[in-house]
Design a protein around this motif. Structure first.
Motif, PDB file in Angstrom:
ATOM      1  N   ARG A  23      75.988  91.491  83.230  1.00  0.00           N
ATOM      2  CA  ARG A  23      75.483  90.269  83.847  1.00  0.00           C
ATOM      3  C   ARG A  23      74.275  90.541  84.730  1.00  0.00           C
ATOM      4  O   ARG A  23      73.329  89.766  84.756  1.00  0.00           O
ATOM      5  CB  ARG A  23      76.586  89.606  84.658  1.00  0.00           C
ATOM      6  CG  ARG A  23      76.203  88.227  85.154  1.00  0.00           C
ATOM      7  CD  ARG A  23      77.354  87.486  85.779  1.00  0.00           C
ATOM      8  NE  ARG A  23      78.511  87.311  84.932  1.00  0.00           N
ATOM      9  CZ  ARG A  23      78.638  86.381  83.996  1.00  0.00           C
ATOM     10  NH1 ARG A  23      77.648  85.568  83.766  1.00  0.00           N
ATOM     11  NH2 ARG A  23      79.734  86.282  83.294  1.00  0.00           N
ATOM     12  N   ASN A  24      74.285  91.658  85.448  1.00  0.00           N
ATOM     13  CA  ASN A  24      73.194  91.963  86.375  1.00  0.00           C
ATOM     14  C   ASN A  24      71.986  92.608  85.706  1.00  0.00           C
ATOM     15  O   ASN A  24      70.880  92.532  86.231  1.00  0.00           O
ATOM     16  CB  ASN A  24      73.698  92.874  87.499  1.00  0.00           C
ATOM     17  CG  ASN A  24      74.706  92.180  88.372  1.00  0.00           C
ATOM     18  OD1 ASN A  24      74.706  90.958  88.501  1.00  0.00           O
ATOM     19  ND2 ASN A  24      75.604  92.951  88.960  1.00  0.00           N
ATOM     20  N   HIS A  25      72.182  93.265  84.573  1.00  0.00           N
ATOM     21  CA  HIS A  25      71.106  93.982  83.890  1.00  0.00           C
ATOM     22  C   HIS A  25      71.132  93.692  82.392  1.00  0.00           C
ATOM     23  O   HIS A  25      71.395  94.594  81.584  1.00  0.00           O
ATOM     24  CB  HIS A  25      71.231  95.489  84.124  1.00  0.00           C
ATOM     25  CG  HIS A  25      71.308  95.870  85.572  1.00  0.00           C
ATOM     26  ND1 HIS A  25      70.225  95.801  86.403  1.00  0.00           N
ATOM     27  CD2 HIS A  25      72.355  96.301  86.318  1.00  0.00           C
ATOM     28  CE1 HIS A  25      70.596  96.192  87.617  1.00  0.00           C
ATOM     29  NE2 HIS A  25      71.885  96.488  87.595  1.00  0.00           N
ATOM     30  N   PRO A  26      70.833  92.456  81.969  1.00  0.00           N
ATOM     31  CA  PRO A  26      70.934  92.124  80.538  1.00  0.00           C
ATOM     32  C   PRO A  26      69.931  92.886  79.679  1.00  0.00           C
ATOM     33  O   PRO A  26      70.255  93.284  78.560  1.00  0.00           O
ATOM     34  CB  PRO A  26      70.666  90.618  80.503  1.00  0.00           C
ATOM     35  CG  PRO A  26      69.914  90.333  81.754  1.00  0.00           C
ATOM     36  CD  PRO A  26      70.415  91.310  82.768  1.00  0.00           C
ATOM     37  N   THR A  27      68.738  93.116  80.178  1.00  0.00           N
ATOM     38  CA  THR A  27      67.729  93.829  79.399  1.00  0.00           C
ATOM     39  C   THR A  27      68.145  95.280  79.187  1.00  0.00           C
ATOM     40  O   THR A  27      68.044  95.806  78.074  1.00  0.00           O
ATOM     41  CB  THR A  27      66.358  93.768  80.097  1.00  0.00           C
ATOM     42  OG1 THR A  27      66.034  92.401  80.336  1.00  0.00           O
ATOM     43  CG2 THR A  27      65.282  94.413  79.255  1.00  0.00           C
ATOM     44  N   VAL A  28      68.630  95.912  80.234  1.00  0.00           N
ATOM     45  CA  VAL A  28      69.080  97.301  80.132  1.00  0.00           C
ATOM     46  C   VAL A  28      70.270  97.391  79.179  1.00  0.00           C
ATOM     47  O   VAL A  28      70.373  98.334  78.388  1.00  0.00           O
ATOM     48  CB  VAL A  28      69.426  97.867  81.523  1.00  0.00           C
ATOM     49  CG1 VAL A  28      70.017  99.262  81.421  1.00  0.00           C
ATOM     50  CG2 VAL A  28      68.200  97.884  82.414  1.00  0.00           C
ATOM     51  N   LEU A  52      60.990  88.013  87.806  1.00  0.00           N
ATOM     52  CA  LEU A  52      61.839  88.342  86.662  1.00  0.00           C
ATOM     53  C   LEU A  52      62.830  87.234  86.322  1.00  0.00           C
ATOM     54  O   LEU A  52      63.151  87.042  85.150  1.00  0.00           O
ATOM     55  CB  LEU A  52      62.567  89.659  86.901  1.00  0.00           C
ATOM     56  CG  LEU A  52      61.663  90.900  86.986  1.00  0.00           C
ATOM     57  CD1 LEU A  52      62.488  92.143  87.248  1.00  0.00           C
ATOM     58  CD2 LEU A  52      60.857  91.056  85.712  1.00  0.00           C
ATOM     59  N   ASP A  53      63.304  86.492  87.318  1.00  0.00           N
ATOM     60  CA  ASP A  53      64.244  85.404  87.038  1.00  0.00           C
ATOM     61  C   ASP A  53      63.583  84.313  86.204  1.00  0.00           C
ATOM     62  O   ASP A  53      64.169  83.799  85.256  1.00  0.00           O
ATOM     63  CB  ASP A  53      64.789  84.807  88.333  1.00  0.00           C
ATOM     64  CG  ASP A  53      65.735  85.741  89.051  1.00  0.00           C
ATOM     65  OD1 ASP A  53      66.346  86.595  88.374  1.00  0.00           O
ATOM     66  OD2 ASP A  53      65.866  85.623  90.285  1.00  0.00           O
ATOM     67  N   ARG A  54      62.370  83.967  86.544  1.00  0.00           N
ATOM     68  CA  ARG A  54      61.653  82.931  85.797  1.00  0.00           C
ATOM     69  C   ARG A  54      61.339  83.401  84.374  1.00  0.00           C
ATOM     70  O   ARG A  54      61.452  82.648  83.409  1.00  0.00           O
ATOM     71  CB  ARG A  54      60.376  82.560  86.540  1.00  0.00           C
ATOM     72  CG  ARG A  54      59.672  81.403  85.927  1.00  0.00           C
ATOM     73  CD  ARG A  54      58.517  80.960  86.765  1.00  0.00           C
ATOM     74  NE  ARG A  54      57.806  79.927  86.053  1.00  0.00           N
ATOM     75  CZ  ARG A  54      57.101  79.002  86.622  1.00  0.00           C
ATOM     76  NH1 ARG A  54      57.006  78.968  87.925  1.00  0.00           N
ATOM     77  NH2 ARG A  54      56.474  78.115  85.905  1.00  0.00           N
ATOM     78  N   TRP A  55      60.933  84.661  84.246  1.00  0.00           N
ATOM     79  CA  TRP A  55      60.631  85.235  82.931  1.00  0.00           C
ATOM     80  C   TRP A  55      61.894  85.252  82.077  1.00  0.00           C
ATOM     81  O   TRP A  55      61.870  84.879  80.908  1.00  0.00           O
ATOM     82  CB  TRP A  55      60.055  86.625  83.115  1.00  0.00           C
ATOM     83  CG  TRP A  55      59.558  87.295  81.871  1.00  0.00           C
ATOM     84  CD1 TRP A  55      59.329  86.743  80.650  1.00  0.00           C
ATOM     85  CD2 TRP A  55      59.219  88.673  81.735  1.00  0.00           C
ATOM     86  NE1 TRP A  55      58.873  87.690  79.767  1.00  0.00           N
ATOM     87  CE2 TRP A  55      58.793  88.878  80.408  1.00  0.00           C
ATOM     88  CE3 TRP A  55      59.226  89.750  82.614  1.00  0.00           C
ATOM     89  CZ2 TRP A  55      58.393  90.127  79.944  1.00  0.00           C
ATOM     90  CZ3 TRP A  55      58.815  90.979  82.146  1.00  0.00           C
ATOM     91  CH2 TRP A  55      58.407  91.159  80.823  1.00  0.00           C
ATOM     92  N   ASN A  56      63.017  85.688  82.651  1.00  0.00           N
ATOM     93  CA  ASN A  56      64.292  85.714  81.939  1.00  0.00           C
ATOM     94  C   ASN A  56      64.695  84.302  81.511  1.00  0.00           C
ATOM     95  O   ASN A  56      65.162  84.094  80.395  1.00  0.00           O
ATOM     96  CB  ASN A  56      65.368  86.339  82.830  1.00  0.00           C
ATOM     97  CG  ASN A  56      66.657  86.588  82.086  1.00  0.00           C
ATOM     98  OD1 ASN A  56      66.657  87.019  80.948  1.00  0.00           O
ATOM     99  ND2 ASN A  56      67.767  86.314  82.745  1.00  0.00           N
ATOM    100  N   ASN A  57      64.484  83.323  82.381  1.00  0.00           N
ATOM    101  CA  ASN A  57      64.792  81.933  82.071  1.00  0.00           C
ATOM    102  C   ASN A  57      63.952  81.448  80.889  1.00  0.00           C
ATOM    103  O   ASN A  57      64.460  80.781  79.983  1.00  0.00           O
ATOM    104  CB  ASN A  57      64.544  81.067  83.310  1.00  0.00           C
ATOM    105  CG  ASN A  57      64.915  79.632  83.083  1.00  0.00           C
ATOM    106  OD1 ASN A  57      65.943  79.331  82.500  1.00  0.00           O
ATOM    107  ND2 ASN A  57      64.068  78.733  83.535  1.00  0.00           N
ATOM    108  N   ARG A  58      62.676  81.796  80.880  1.00  0.00           N
ATOM    109  CA  ARG A  58      61.798  81.398  79.773  1.00  0.00           C
ATOM    110  C   ARG A  58      62.277  81.995  78.461  1.00  0.00           C
ATOM    111  O   ARG A  58      62.355  81.313  77.436  1.00  0.00           O
ATOM    112  CB  ARG A  58      60.356  81.834  80.043  1.00  0.00           C
ATOM    113  CG  ARG A  58      59.415  81.403  78.929  1.00  0.00           C
ATOM    114  CD  ARG A  58      58.065  82.075  78.971  1.00  0.00           C
ATOM    115  NE  ARG A  58      57.220  81.593  80.038  1.00  0.00           N
ATOM    116  CZ  ARG A  58      55.942  81.957  80.170  1.00  0.00           C
ATOM    117  NH1 ARG A  58      55.387  82.777  79.305  1.00  0.00           N
ATOM    118  NH2 ARG A  58      55.219  81.513  81.170  1.00  0.00           N
ATOM    119  N   ILE A  59      62.617  83.279  78.474  1.00  0.00           N
ATOM    120  CA  ILE A  59      63.076  83.947  77.256  1.00  0.00           C
ATOM    121  C   ILE A  59      64.352  83.298  76.737  1.00  0.00           C
ATOM    122  O   ILE A  59      64.458  82.965  75.550  1.00  0.00           O
ATOM    123  CB  ILE A  59      63.298  85.457  77.507  1.00  0.00           C
ATOM    124  CG1 ILE A  59      61.962  86.165  77.716  1.00  0.00           C
ATOM    125  CG2 ILE A  59      64.053  86.090  76.344  1.00  0.00           C
ATOM    126  CD1 ILE A  59      62.092  87.605  78.156  1.00  0.00           C
TER     127      ILE A  59
END
Length: 178
Positions: free
Chosen positions: A96-101, A30-37
């Protein structure tokens, strides 16, 4: 807002066509995916802005009042969320911990409020669908060397862009450029 520079519009070839590279994201990392987005949001922000604006103009042509109501509700809820996150430590940590939520909570609260007002379809097609399409593109678009260089300039503060300010308001400034 002083010193904010809109980034250049990326070519259609770079954004969608021949030279683009797309791949499904690794949902286990998820960290890599979040970084890509985040980095794609920063790099293609002018293109995303034009796509969303085009969609809003089309929907606004057919349903201007409902679109205005929807935009007002989303803006007020987003502003209230950012204000609460800046003034309340537990909300700031959650953001900060749950940006998508956090983003989904804003959209769901907007949807519920607008459904009471009767503008559900306008919300879904005028506001949520363009955001959904932007997030899909940002998720599957692989980054290029130029993309990485532009994002590094943004992260070290040499450039400030509207998307950088928005991501900062969502608590994602530490992710940008990495």
């Amino acid at each position: 807002m002083a010193g904010v520079q809109p980034p250049p519009l990326r070519s259609l070839d770079d954004f969608l066509l021949c030279s683009t590279r797309f791949a499904t994201p690794d949902v286990r990392n998820l960290d890599r995916w979040n970084n890509r987005i985040i980095n794609n949001l920063l790099y293609y922000q002018s293109n995303y802005f034009l796509c969303v604006l085009g969609f809003l103009l089309i929907v606004g042509y057919f349903e201007p009042f409902q679109l205005f109501t929807g935009m007002t509700v989303v803006t007020l809820l987003f502003t209230g969320f950012v204000w609460a996150a800046e003034n309340q430590a537990p909300i700031r940590r959650f953001r900060r911990n749950h940006p998508t939520v956090s983003m989904l909570a804003i959209l769901v609260a907007s949807y519920l409020f607008i459904s009471v007002l009767g503008g559900v379809a306008v919300f879904l097609f005028g506001i949520a669908f363009p955001i959904f399409m932007v997030l899909i593109h940002a998720s599957v678009r692989l980054r290029s060397l130029k993309n990485k260089l532009e994002n590094k300039l943004e992260s070290i503060g040499l450039k400030r862009t509207p998307m950088g300010i928005l991501l900062e308001a969502l608590g994602q400034e530490q992710e940008a450029g990495s």
